[in-house]
Design an enzyme around this catalytic site. Sequence first.
Site, PDB file in Angstrom:
ATOM      1  CB  THR A  82     -53.200  93.527  47.118  1.00 18.86           C
ATOM      2  OG1 THR A  82     -53.083  93.789  48.502  1.00 18.86           O
ATOM      3  CG2 THR A  82     -52.995  92.051  46.841  1.00 18.86           C
ATOM      4  NE  ARG A 118     -54.110  93.542  58.167  1.00 18.54           N
ATOM      5  CZ  ARG A 118     -54.262  93.653  56.850  1.00 18.54           C
ATOM      6  NH1 ARG A 118     -53.235  93.471  56.057  1.00 18.54           N
ATOM      7  NH2 ARG A 118     -55.424  93.956  56.337  1.00 18.54           N
ATOM      8  CG  ASP A 130     -57.510  90.336  51.467  1.00 16.47           C
ATOM      9  OD1 ASP A 130     -56.620  91.111  51.899  1.00 16.47           O
ATOM     10  OD2 ASP A 130     -58.052  90.489  50.356  1.00 16.47           O
ATOM     11  N   GLY A 134     -58.357  93.974  53.950  1.00 17.93           N
ATOM     12  CA  GLY A 134     -58.409  92.521  53.976  1.00 17.93           C
ATOM     13  C   GLY A 134     -59.339  91.946  55.022  1.00 17.93           C
TER      14      GLY A 134
END
Length: 335
Positions: A195, A223, A226, A249
């Site tokens: 990320t 899904r 975070d 996450g």
Amino acid sequence: MYNRRKFIKLSAAGASLAALSPSKFVQAAATAPAAQLPIVISTWDFGVFANKEAWKTLEKGGRALDAVEAGVRIPEADMKNHTVGRAGYPDRDGHVSLDACIMDEFGNCGSVAAIEHIAHPISVARLVMEKTPHVMLVGEGATQFAVEQGFKYEELLTPESEKAWKEWLKTAKYSPVMNIENKQHTPGNKYNHDTIGMLAIDAKGNISGACTTSGMAFKLHGRVGDSPIIGAGLYVDNEVGGATSTGVGEEVIRNVGSFLVVELMRQGLSPEDACKEAVKRIIKKKPDTAKNIQVGFLAINKKGEYGAFAIQPGFSFAVCNAEKQDLLVPGKSFY
Ligand code: ASP
């Protein structure tokens, strides 16, 4: 005290930056964190290139919000990046579904989760923030909003991603296991959670952040991790600082990780110590899980001091201000 094992030093001009792989810049050394503003920091090796783009806005005296949006659009557009944006690996059903959020100095925020067919979720998140009374749009509603706002509706599944997904289907039997997918597809990179979380402080001292990802490769359809969740993947408080996260996450959400880091900085912890404490909470809550996963936090305080901490070795982050462009590795980890 901030302690790093490795850093990179790039030329200020950065002329050859794009031609080089960031990992080539890693050299052993250690320096103290710079506090010179403006400044931009972001997660992982590809943060070097994203920071470079963000810096174009910051060096002209532009707003941190514009800088972070422009910065994270670089990995979002990168066809070789399979963990962020348009070339992200799909979920287990073959859908490329993206998550992103953005937050400014006024506490405004916007987010999209499980958005499909739109290459730049961060820019959609910004428009959710600026043009709607809401904070978060998900799934089809997020795509519909993006199309209404003029974003191109595209098939994002690249031939390369499709090939990787079909390979995964042969062995994974529709049973996603955290990290396993990435270990398979990036040999040698055990914890490849990629990320991009970016935090910037502009010349006026205002802080903004952005976070964008395709999430866990081959995740269950629907899904959400975070990264698009304000307080988990990203949090900014202009009085204190900002934080962002990367890694599994679910564990970040359980601990509201980025909000926690900012609150710990408010209580006086340095960015690195705040990140370390948040990592400790994750380990304490689920010690057996934590042994086998990666979570990393990155933070900056109002003074421009920055720091990071991760459960496992292997996390890197990039820093850019008028003095330097560095790629740094947190000095310690728990495993
Ligand atoms: N945090 C992201 C998620 O759980 C993944 C990552 O950073 O690797 O979706």
